[in-house]
Design a protein around this motif. Structure first.
Motif, short mmCIF file in Angstrom:
data_model
loop_
_atom_site.label_atom_id
_atom_site.label_comp_id
_atom_site.label_asym_id
_atom_site.label_seq_id
_atom_site.Cartn_x
_atom_site.Cartn_y
_atom_site.Cartn_z
N MET A 185 0.84 -1.18 0.00
CA MET A 185 0.00 0.00 0.00
C MET A 185 0.89 1.25 0.00
O MET A 185 1.90 1.30 0.71
N GLU A 186 0.53 2.23 -0.77
CA GLU A 186 1.27 3.49 -0.84
C GLU A 186 1.21 4.25 0.48
O GLU A 186 0.20 4.18 1.19
N LEU A 187 2.26 4.99 0.79
CA LEU A 187 2.29 5.77 2.03
C LEU A 187 1.17 6.80 2.09
O LEU A 187 0.59 7.03 3.16
N GLU A 188 0.85 7.40 0.95
CA GLU A 188 -0.24 8.38 0.91
C GLU A 188 -1.58 7.74 1.26
O GLU A 188 -2.43 8.36 1.91
N GLN A 189 -1.78 6.50 0.83
CA GLN A 189 -3.02 5.78 1.16
C GLN A 189 -3.09 5.50 2.66
O GLN A 189 -4.14 5.68 3.28
#
Length: 150
Positions: A1-5
């Motif tokens: 999962m992306e850090l922004e998510q």
């Protein structure tokens, strides 16, 4: 999962927890859900990112401002730091609601304290301590004063 998510998920979780805390402040299930659900999930997320962000090749330390800044130079460490703030501010908010309810302080009087804690952490807690002192007609000189912690 992306850090922004992950950032969006933890922010949204904290935001909705604050709303539920204020709206359903008399419901035991809210405190149980936040304490046993939200805090556990956020703590595990924090643990994952603090290990990832501060592990191995991280530099810095806690002995100077420059070293703390260096310690949090990775995005994972910054995300972990943000989760740290979210969880502890929410915990303080829960304490404010519980303590205020126990002392008969109107929840609308607590609202500025909760908003202050949500946005500015210690400022909201300070506001609550002032309101609590006025309500009790005395300033807490010790956190162990029986009248103040019962």
């Amino acid at each position: 999962m992306e850090l922004e998510q992950v950032f969006s998920i933890v922010n949204s979780t904290a935001f909705f927890s604050w709303i539920f805390l204020f709206v359903f402040y008399k419901k035991k299930w809210v405190f149980q859900a936040i304490f046993s659900g939200v805090f556990v999930l956020m703590a595990l997320t924090y643990l994952f990112f603090i290990i990832k962000g501060l592990g191995g090749e991280s530099q810095g330390g806690f002995d100077s401002l420059a070293n703390v800044k260096a310690l949090f130079s990775s995005d994972e460490a910054v995300l972990a730091g943000w989760i740290h703030y979210l969880v502890f501010d929410l915990f303080v908010g829960m304490w404010i609601v519980q303590d205020g309810k126990k002392r008969g302080i109107n929840r609308w009087v607590l609202l500025p304290c909760l908003l202050g804690t949500f946005m500015l952490g210690p400022v909201g807690l300070l506001l609550y301590i002032i309101i609590r002192s006025v309500h009790l007609k005395r300033f807490p000189h010790s956190p162990y004063d029986e009248e103040l912690v019962s």
